[in-house]
Scaffold this active site. Structure first.
Site, PDB file in Angstrom:
ATOM      1  N   HIS A  92      -7.640   4.064  79.248  1.00  0.00           N
ATOM      2  CA  HIS A  92      -6.260   4.333  79.772  1.00  0.00           C
ATOM      3  C   HIS A  92      -6.195   4.189  81.005  1.00  0.00           C
ATOM      4  O   HIS A  92      -6.903   3.554  81.665  1.00  0.00           O
ATOM      5  CB  HIS A  92      -5.757   5.602  79.291  1.00  0.00           C
ATOM      6  CG  HIS A  92      -5.895   5.820  77.495  1.00  0.00           C
ATOM      7  ND1 HIS A  92      -5.527   5.168  76.379  1.00  0.00           N
ATOM      8  CD2 HIS A  92      -6.761   6.906  76.964  1.00  0.00           C
ATOM      9  CE1 HIS A  92      -5.906   5.557  75.355  1.00  0.00           C
ATOM     10  NE2 HIS A  92      -6.858   6.308  75.753  1.00  0.00           N
ATOM     11  N   GLU A 129      -5.213  12.640  79.770  1.00  0.00           N
ATOM     12  CA  GLU A 129      -6.432  11.863  79.283  1.00  0.00           C
ATOM     13  C   GLU A 129      -7.039  10.768  80.412  1.00  0.00           C
ATOM     14  O   GLU A 129      -8.125  10.593  80.904  1.00  0.00           O
ATOM     15  CB  GLU A 129      -6.363  11.168  77.664  1.00  0.00           C
ATOM     16  CG  GLU A 129      -7.712  10.532  77.434  1.00  0.00           C
ATOM     17  CD  GLU A 129      -7.612   9.855  75.928  1.00  0.00           C
ATOM     18  OE1 GLU A 129      -8.765   9.154  75.735  1.00  0.00           O
ATOM     19  OE2 GLU A 129      -6.500   9.613  75.780  1.00  0.00           O
ATOM     20  N   HIS A 184     -13.351   8.646  76.855  1.00  0.00           N
ATOM     21  CA  HIS A 184     -12.288   9.003  76.527  1.00  0.00           C
ATOM     22  C   HIS A 184     -12.151  10.578  75.866  1.00  0.00           C
ATOM     23  O   HIS A 184     -13.108  11.473  76.215  1.00  0.00           O
ATOM     24  CB  HIS A 184     -11.817   8.610  75.051  1.00  0.00           C
ATOM     25  CG  HIS A 184     -11.640   7.091  75.145  1.00  0.00           C
ATOM     26  ND1 HIS A 184     -10.244   6.489  75.370  1.00  0.00           N
ATOM     27  CD2 HIS A 184     -12.425   5.793  75.314  1.00  0.00           C
ATOM     28  CE1 HIS A 184     -10.393   5.248  75.382  1.00  0.00           C
ATOM     29  NE2 HIS A 184     -11.345   4.661  75.564  1.00  0.00           N
ATOM     30  N   GLU A 266     -15.716  10.254  72.914  1.00  0.00           N
ATOM     31  CA  GLU A 266     -14.484  11.228  73.003  1.00  0.00           C
ATOM     32  C   GLU A 266     -14.839  12.715  73.304  1.00  0.00           C
ATOM     33  O   GLU A 266     -15.674  13.348  72.386  1.00  0.00           O
ATOM     34  CB  GLU A 266     -13.743  11.351  71.490  1.00  0.00           C
ATOM     35  CG  GLU A 266     -13.213  10.055  70.894  1.00  0.00           C
ATOM     36  CD  GLU A 266     -11.982   9.565  71.589  1.00  0.00           C
ATOM     37  OE1 GLU A 266     -11.357  10.599  72.586  1.00  0.00           O
ATOM     38  OE2 GLU A 266     -11.497   8.524  71.248  1.00  0.00           O
TER      39      GLU A 266
END
Length: 302
Positions: A92, A129, A184, A266
């Site tokens: 992101h 995030e 992430h 993640e």
């Protein structure tokens, strides 16, 4: 003085000797004192006699400082990454939220089309995030560069949004990276905990062909999983991957379009309060970066 007042020759010799001895006495006494002070020739702890040991005056230069001790093994592991190229992909972008129309644009991911990017998730307290992924990636970069690797980012907070998922894949491909890790944190429901590594499914279609990278990417993912677990003490996710810490997907453009070994990690669930308390802790993020860097190092030195 009359001639009769001079002493005899023998008397003169005796007087001269007495004067010489009197003059030498202080010198001998001083020498004895120095000899006695230095230990009378006795050994110090079985070493050289004290009288033969060199002395250092109070004005002598100090001894040079000892060189710093080597870094702990788990920080360098003694493995060089010289000549290796690693691409880190911080998931992101902190400014994606200000460019909703741009990141909503659909791009080709090989098997179908998906949005360019998303804003990502955040903790209940608002820690995003995107901020997390940049911080961990920068920490991992420092560790990898210290080992000799050339490290490239897909974005370093230096873009107004994105890049889109297809461009993220192309950056790794163009760099001819030996390994790519996309960082992430998940946004699963509260109560779901743990980390997991996403591996590319072997897919062929359109512009996607992961048939050559699926196997080495699994090896990369397994090394990252193991080292991340050791470094952080985190358990594999209890809500995905059957507790293995691994999840295979064929719907992510960043993996589908990659031509070099690549995985996603993640690092935890930002929506769970317990996981969030770790993800927001700088010391924990340093351990997370160490786990990622060590997993990459293990893979490249296999």
């Amino acid at each position: 003085m009359s001639k009769g007042s001079f002493p005899s020759a023998s008397g003169r010799r005796g007087g001269t000797l007495a004067l010489v001895l009197a003059a030498l006495a202080p010198v001998c006494l001083g020498g004895w004192l120095v000899w006695d002070t230095m230990g009378s020739g006795q050994n110090n702890g079985g070493g050289a006699p004290a009288s033969s040991l060199p002395t250092v005056s109070s004005t002598s230069s100090p001894l040079p400082p000892q060189p710093p001790s080597a870094s702990p093994k788990n920080e360098t592991d003694g493995k060089s990454l010289t000549g290796k190229v690693v691409v880190l992909d911080p998931g992101h972008n902190p400014d994606n939220r200000d460019h909703t129309s741009e990141i909503a644009r659909r791009v080709d991911i090989g098997t179908n089309k998906k949005e360019c990017d998303t804003t990502g998730t955040a903790t209940d307290a608002g820690y995003s995030e995107a901020a997390f992924t940049l911080d961990v990636s920068r920490r991992a970069r420092a560790l990898l560069e210290a080992r000799g690797a050339t490290v490239k980012f897909t974005q370093d907070g230096d873009r107004s949004y994105g890049p889109c998922v297809d461009e993220r894949a192309r950056i790794g491909n163009s760099a001819h990276a030996d390994a790519v890790v996309s960082v992430h944190a998940d946004g699963a429901p509260a109560g779901d905990r743990g980390f997991h590594v996403i591996l590319p499914k072997s897919v062929r279609g359109g512009g996607a062909d992961t048939s050559n990278i699926a196997a080495p990417s699994r090896l990369l993912g397994e090394r990252v999983r193991s080292e991340f677990m050791d470094a952080t003490g985190s358990a594999p996710a209890d809500y995905i991957g059957d507790g293995s810490g691994l999840n295979v997907r064929g719907d992510l453009g960043g993996l589908n379009l990659s031509t070099v070994p690549k995985v996603f990690i993640e690092c935890g669930n930002m929506r769970d309060p317990k996981d969030a308390s770790e993800l927001t802790d700088p010391k924990w993020r340093e351990r997370a970066a160490l786990g990622i860097a060590q997993g990459i190092t293990d893979f490249l030195n296999r």
